[in-house]
Design a protein around this motif. Structure first.
Motif, mmCIF file in Angstrom:
data_model
loop_
_atom_site.group_PDB
_atom_site.id
_atom_site.type_symbol
_atom_site.label_atom_id
_atom_site.label_comp_id
_atom_site.label_asym_id
_atom_site.label_seq_id
_atom_site.Cartn_x
_atom_site.Cartn_y
_atom_site.Cartn_z
ATOM 1 N N ALA A 58 22.916 39.562 6.966
ATOM 2 C CA ALA A 58 22.552 40.131 8.464
ATOM 3 C C ALA A 58 21.126 39.677 9.240
ATOM 4 N N VAL A 59 20.296 39.602 8.441
ATOM 5 C CA VAL A 59 19.144 39.090 9.177
ATOM 6 C C VAL A 59 19.403 37.477 9.667
ATOM 7 N N ASP A 60 19.996 36.631 8.735
ATOM 8 C CA ASP A 60 20.122 35.440 9.107
ATOM 9 C C ASP A 60 21.150 35.305 10.354
ATOM 10 N N ALA A 61 21.976 36.520 10.347
ATOM 11 C CA ALA A 61 22.866 36.164 11.724
ATOM 12 C C ALA A 61 21.939 36.690 13.037
ATOM 13 N N GLY A 62 20.771 37.182 12.969
ATOM 14 C CA GLY A 62 20.045 37.452 14.092
ATOM 15 C C GLY A 62 20.022 38.826 14.279
ATOM 16 N N ALA A 63 20.143 39.676 13.247
ATOM 17 C CA ALA A 63 20.179 41.307 13.702
ATOM 18 C C ALA A 63 18.858 41.593 14.085
ATOM 19 N N ASP A 64 18.564 42.557 15.072
ATOM 20 C CA ASP A 64 17.295 43.071 15.026
ATOM 21 C C ASP A 64 16.829 44.192 14.207
ATOM 22 N N ALA A 65 17.979 45.048 13.681
ATOM 23 C CA ALA A 65 17.744 45.877 12.675
ATOM 24 C C ALA A 65 19.038 46.028 11.730
ATOM 25 N N VAL A 66 18.558 46.441 10.652
ATOM 26 C CA VAL A 66 19.744 46.725 9.582
ATOM 27 C C VAL A 66 19.683 47.986 8.985
ATOM 28 N N GLY A 67 20.739 48.673 8.793
ATOM 29 C CA GLY A 67 20.784 49.994 8.358
ATOM 30 C C GLY A 67 21.285 50.130 6.974
ATOM 31 N N ALA A 94 12.942 45.121 1.025
ATOM 32 C CA ALA A 94 13.217 43.592 1.621
ATOM 33 C C ALA A 94 13.574 43.253 3.110
ATOM 34 N N VAL A 95 13.513 44.261 3.612
ATOM 35 C CA VAL A 95 13.612 43.943 5.303
ATOM 36 C C VAL A 95 12.406 43.260 5.673
ATOM 37 N N PRO A 96 12.624 41.889 6.303
ATOM 38 C CA PRO A 96 11.585 40.883 6.588
ATOM 39 C C PRO A 96 10.628 41.626 7.866
ATOM 40 N N PRO A 97 9.513 41.110 8.067
ATOM 41 C CA PRO A 97 8.783 41.332 9.376
ATOM 42 C C PRO A 97 9.631 41.226 10.631
ATOM 43 N N PHE A 98 9.346 41.944 11.531
ATOM 44 C CA PHE A 98 10.035 41.695 13.022
ATOM 45 C C PHE A 98 11.663 42.026 12.930
ATOM 46 N N VAL A 99 12.043 42.483 11.715
ATOM 47 C CA VAL A 99 13.192 42.987 11.658
ATOM 48 C C VAL A 99 13.180 44.629 11.226
ATOM 49 N N THR A 100 13.695 45.553 11.798
ATOM 50 C CA THR A 100 13.693 47.019 11.655
ATOM 51 C C THR A 100 14.595 47.533 10.607
ATOM 52 N N GLY A 101 14.108 47.910 9.423
ATOM 53 C CA GLY A 101 14.742 48.702 8.740
ATOM 54 C C GLY A 101 15.056 50.044 8.973
ATOM 55 N N VAL A 102 16.301 50.442 8.845
ATOM 56 C CA VAL A 102 16.750 51.856 9.366
ATOM 57 C C VAL A 102 17.418 52.747 8.214
ATOM 58 N N LEU A 103 16.976 53.710 7.838
ATOM 59 C CA LEU A 103 17.535 54.638 6.918
ATOM 60 C C LEU A 103 18.535 55.461 7.986
ATOM 61 N N VAL A 104 19.622 55.564 7.278
ATOM 62 C CA VAL A 104 20.867 56.311 8.129
ATOM 63 C C VAL A 104 21.213 57.480 6.904
#
Length: 208
Positions: free
Chosen positions: A18-27, A51-61
């Motif tokens: 997901a990060v490699d695809a260019g997502a701004d956030a992962v849930g 594990a969510v890298p800097p500049f990507v938002t890690g979202v708890l759902v």
């Protein structure tokens, strides 16, 4: 440019894709009252969010009927943002001092939609099931959501039935702050498809 959240990460390989695809956030979905193949336990949720890298938002759902369990879960898992299904506007307002940004979730026809949006940092407009959960794979009235983008001061996130084939039209119609997808980028329930995630991000961001 419209931002993209790819949701329902269950393992590190999916998150990395997901990060490699260019997502701004992962849930990451944890502590919900619906049966979903995308839910993970607290231990895995903590590991994935860490594990969510800097500049990507890690979202708890998550889902809750009051704010206490949400605050406890945020304190344990330390996400960048928490997306809460089930809380009314008062419950959302009670998360004001939460360490994470608060994202409300509402059906586009909800009576208290404006109040929920005002109590949160962003609002996801989704097609919800009878239990108030998302991830139904069903679309809703995009024209109504486009009107909400104009009416609300809170950033609007479009969700519900989006796929790589439809997200471009959705963005062009609604002009949301962001789009959110889970089942629309899967090869099987709960199994993320790398190629589909790549196409989804490209379509969503290119549409603007």
């Amino acid at each position: 440019m419209t931002r993209v959240k790819l949701c329902g990460m269950t393992d590190r390989s999916a998150l990395d894709a997901a990060v490699d695809a260019g997502a701004d956030a992962v849930g990451v979905i944890c502590a919900v009252d619906v049966d979903t193949p995308r839910e993970v336990d607290r231990e895995r949720a903590a590991a994935l969010l860490a594990a969510v890298p800097p500049f990507v938002t890690g979202v708890l759902v998550t889902m809750a009927v009051d704010s206490g369990p949400v605050r406890d879960l945020v304190g344990t898992l330390d996400p960048d943002a928490v997306q809460v299904h089930g809380l009314d506007s008062e419950g959302l307002a009670a998360l004001d001092e939460c360490s994470a940004d608060v994202i409300a979730v509402a059906d586009p026809t909800a009576d208290d939609l404006t109040a929920r949006a005002e109590a949160a940092d962003a609002v996801v407009i989704d097609s919800l099931d009878e239990q108030g959960g998302g991830g139904t794979g069903e679309t809703h009235d995009w024209a109504r959501t486009a009107a909400l983008v104009e009416e609300l001061d809170t950033p609007v996130v479009l969700a519900g039935g989006l796929t790589p084939a439809t997200v471009g039209e959705a963005v062009a119609t609604v002009d949301p702050y962001a789009v959110d997808v889970a089942s629309g980028v899967e090869s099987a329930p709960g199994e993320k498809d790398r190629a589909a995630m790549n196409r989804f991000v490209a379509s969503a961001t290119g549409a603007a």
